[in-house]
Design a protein around this motif. Structure first.
Motif: not given
Length: 268
Positions: A6-8, A21, A25, A28-30, A32
């Motif tokens: 859930g971390k951006k 990236s 992922q 389980e991170g996001h 950008q």
């Protein structure tokens, strides 16, 4: 549950942005992506001039600060039938280097290295030079680029070295919109962390005094600043960012594992 769940995570890198990236992922991170490295500009004519000057003149030391710079010079030498002369002259001169990529280049091209930075930073290498009285008043060929080149030259000139500055490449400013968007995200603290893979990226994000105070404050309050290695971490810390996370092994994968471990520890 993965610490990055859930971390951006903002990614300031350019060439390695996609691979970083994917690693985020996987945990389980996001991610950008905000590629703020800036376009690398190679100048073949300057390279040829640098090589010709090096071959025609006497030098006591050659300092190679980056693997890219060394490769750019050797590629230009090869294209202009000067490669053998260039490598031969390097091996007749004391060679000092900063980091692993430069060392890898030296090994590949069978260039003997006489001095290497103990921690991979130019600060360490320059400290060794300025403390060595045998280096005083020597002729130095310094390969650098358009960041810190003047400072490096000045430090060597303090011990009365005569410095020829070789700048085989430079970086253009990054896309203004991309840079502004990343600054906005940091200041708003809408990202959990930002990953930096070079000091050029750090310099670009902190290039304007008007934004710097707010960006540093955001990093010191909520946004985690992450550096792939010591050179990048030092640049963040010099700007006043207190909590900089970096892996013991300066690799992309190790960096993402370290971020995941960090969030697991604070969420435990």
């Amino acid at each position: 549950m993965a610490g990055l769940a859930g971390k951006k995570i903002g990614v300031a890198a350019d060439r390695s942005a996609e691979s970083i990236s994917k690693l985020i992922q996987k945990h389980e991170g996001h991610p950008q992506i905000f590629s703020i490295q800036g376009k690398q500009m190679l100048n073949e004519q300057i390279c040829i001039e640098n090589i010709q000057y090096f071959l025609k003149n006497s030098f006591d030391w050659v300092i190679l600060t980056t693997g890219i710079g060394a490769k750019t010079l050797s590629d230009a030498a090869y294209e202009n039938d000067l490669y053998s002369s260039f490598i031969d002259k390097l091996n007749k001169t004391n060679v000092a280097i900063r980091g692993k990529k430069t060392l890898d280049w030296c090994k590949k091209h069978t260039v003997n290295v006489h001095r290497i930075s103990e921690d991979g930073t130019m600060e360490n290498l320059l400290a060794a030079f300025t403390a060595d009285q045998q280096v005083e008043q020597k002729q130095v060929f310094l390969q650098a680029y358009n960041q810190d080149d003047a400072q490096l030259k000045e430090e060597l000139e303090k011990v009365q070295c005569s410095v020829y500055l070789s700048k085989p490449y430079s970086y253009e400013r990054p896309d203004h919109e991309v840079l502004s968007n990343l600054k906005k995200k940091i200041i708003e603290q809408s990202l959990d962390a930002v990953v930096f893979t070079s000091k050029t990226q750090v310099k670009n994000i902190l290039s304007e005094q008007l934004d710097t105070k707010n960006i540093v404050q955001a990093f010191n309050e909520q946004v985690l600043a992450v550096a792939v290695g010591k050179v990048t971490a030092n640049e963040l810390e010099r700007s006043g960012i207190v909590n900089v996370l970096q892996p013991e092994n300066p690799k992309m994968g190790a960096m993402i594992v370290e971020i995941d471990r960090y969030y697991q520890s604070i969420n435990a």
